[in-house]
Scaffold this active site. Structure first.
Site, PDB file in Angstrom:
ATOM      1  N   LYS A  80       0.712  -1.444  -0.359  1.00 55.16           N
ATOM      2  CA  LYS A  80      -0.046  -0.230   0.269  1.00 55.16           C
ATOM      3  C   LYS A  80       0.783   1.625  -0.195  1.00 55.16           C
ATOM      4  CE  LYS A  80      -4.451   0.506   0.273  1.00 55.16           C
ATOM      5  NZ  LYS A  80      -5.816   0.193  -0.188  1.00 55.16           N
ATOM      6  N   GLY A 180     -26.304   1.470   3.818  1.00 51.87           N
ATOM      7  CA  GLY A 180     -25.198   2.517   3.079  1.00 51.87           C
ATOM      8  C   GLY A 180     -25.219   2.155   1.213  1.00 51.87           C
ATOM      9  N   GLY A 182     -24.300   3.260  -1.510  1.00 55.71           N
ATOM     10  CA  GLY A 182     -23.196   4.174  -2.646  1.00 55.71           C
ATOM     11  C   GLY A 182     -22.920   3.162  -4.068  1.00 55.71           C
ATOM     12  N   VAL A 184     -20.943   0.947  -4.112  1.00 51.05           N
ATOM     13  CA  VAL A 184     -21.570  -0.857  -3.866  1.00 51.05           C
ATOM     14  C   VAL A 184     -22.398  -1.361  -3.407  1.00 51.05           C
ATOM     15  CG1 VAL A 184     -20.629  -3.284  -2.600  1.00 51.05           C
ATOM     16  CG2 VAL A 184     -18.566  -1.349  -3.579  1.00 51.05           C
TER      17      VAL A 184
END
Ligand code: NAD
Length: 368
Positions: A80, A180, A182, A184
């Site tokens: 990352k 949620g 959003g 996805v």
């Protein structure tokens, strides 16, 4: 010395501090483990209050990528990167190109992708400096928006959990509480409703709730979602929402969804286990995003992506088997499955493959 202690503890292979004076680039690339393959993980841009905070974040996130790739059967390691800066005002072409050159200098040991604070335009600049980027725009042969695939993959994880809990995975017989709606979440709602499931939704954004209701979902309040009498709780928004305050309210039989870091801590996972609520570990359920970009190595296409998402069903099923085998909660079984795969493959000794030997000075003359 403290830095090395930190790295020693987390088991990281390499930490790269990237600095460019002209564009004030301050970035850290963390390569956690490359036993299974090159370290893949996105770049996050965030106005970290301190360098220590940025370092801790990149160490934690890169380690998480190792586990996600390993549990998902991918030939990838974990890495990352973080860029310290405010994504609203500190972005420039030169900043991303300078960062891209650092990635390139690692010769493919680290491959980057989008993460929080980075968008496809920023990726284009990084891509000008290095090929070691995935998730670039589809016009460059990239895989594009991963969210429909992440949603589809999450449904495979939910089916594995339904199969384990009820011995049946026909979605139309069950109800889902989706927190949620959003990128996805809305795809998830669409796919669940198409399969005939009953779906409850909540969000902080009324527009996306309206979209979900239009698809056939029933809206509930933001707090009410924890009390809904549904079979499955599907977190699709925030982390740490499975905690000591919310668990006692759950009537759910299963927690399975795409949000990252759903458990506030390991104790929350233990508590779900004690209450007989089956937890499908988040990083196995939501691996669709990582799988989708990983396909770019072979050439991304829709069918390949769907086929790979379906492996999530087996990965999650295997986690439940390990939990049963070892008498441990599923969150721990996921970690164990990842560690076992890294250990076994890391030690694998392949018999000699019989490459032709070359002895200098003993080359045969073609005429003989
Ligand atoms: P998103 O930002 O598009 O959607 C998140 C939604 O949650 C938004 O609609 C937001 O309004 C809503 N939300 C925020 N706070 C809320 C609250 N308190 N109560 C209810 N709703 C709230 O993000 P996304 O890309 O859909 O990702 C959702 C989750 O899935 C994240 O945890 C992300 O890390 C994880 N994930 C996403 C992908 C992907 O392919 N996008 C892949 C792996 C994991």
């Amino acid at each position: 010395m403290e830095l090395f202690n930190s790295v020693h503890e987390s088991g990281h292979e390499q930490i790269v501090f990237c600095h460019n004076k002209d564009v004030d680039l301050r970035a850290i690339i963390a390569i956690h483990d490359t036993t299974l393959g090159p370290a893949l993980g996105g770049t996050r841009m965030w106005p970290y209050a301190t360098e220590e905070e940025a370092l801790q974040d990149v160490l934690r996130l890169s380690r998480g990528m190792t586990y996600k790739a390993a549990v998902s059967g991918l030939n990838l390691g974990g890495g990352k990167a973080v860029i310290i800066g405010d994504p609203r005002k500190d972005k420039s072409e030169a900043l991303f190109r300078a960062f891209g050159r650092f990635i390139d200098s690692l010769h493919g040991r680290y491959i980057t992708a989008e993460d929080v604070g980075i968008d496809v335009n920023d990726m284009e600049f990084i891509f000008q400096e290095t090929n070691n980027v995935v998730g670039v725009h589809q016009v460059h042969g990239g895989s594009g928006d991963p969210s429909p695939y992440t949603a589809y993959g999450s449904i495979q994880g939910m089916k594995a959990a339904l199969q384990k809990k009820f011995g049946d995975e026909d979605l139309s017989r069950y109800s889902f509480a989706v927190q949620g709606t959003g990128h996805v979440g809305l795809h998830l709602v669409r796919q669940l409703i198409k399969e005939g499931a009953k779906v409850f939704v909540t969000d902080i954004n009324q527009d996306t709730i309206d979209d979900a209701v239009e698809l056939g979902a029933e809206a509930v309040g933001q707090e009410e979602i924890y009390d809904v009498d549904a079979d499955v709780f599907a977190p699709c928004a925030l982390g740490a929402i499975v905690n000591e305050d919310t668990i006692p309210r759950f009537k759910f039989k299963i927690v399975a969804g795409p949000a990252n870091n759903q458990l506030a801590n390991n104790e929350a996972g233990n508590e779900l286990e004690r209450r007989g609520i089956l937890y499908a570990p988040d990083y196995a359920v939501n691996a669709g995003g990582l799988m989708n970009v990983s396909i770019e190595f072979e050439g991304w296409n829709h069918e390949r992506a769907l086929r790979m998402m379906r492996t999530i069903y087996y990965n999650v099923g295997r986690i439940f088997k390990i939990a049963e085998r070892d008498g441990i909660p599923s969150w721990q079984a996921a970690d164990r499955m990842a560690e076992e795969r890294i250990e076994t493959l890391g030690k694998l000794k392949i018999p000699h493959l019989g490459k032709p030997h070359r002895f200098p000075g003993r080359e045969r003359n073609a005429a003989h």
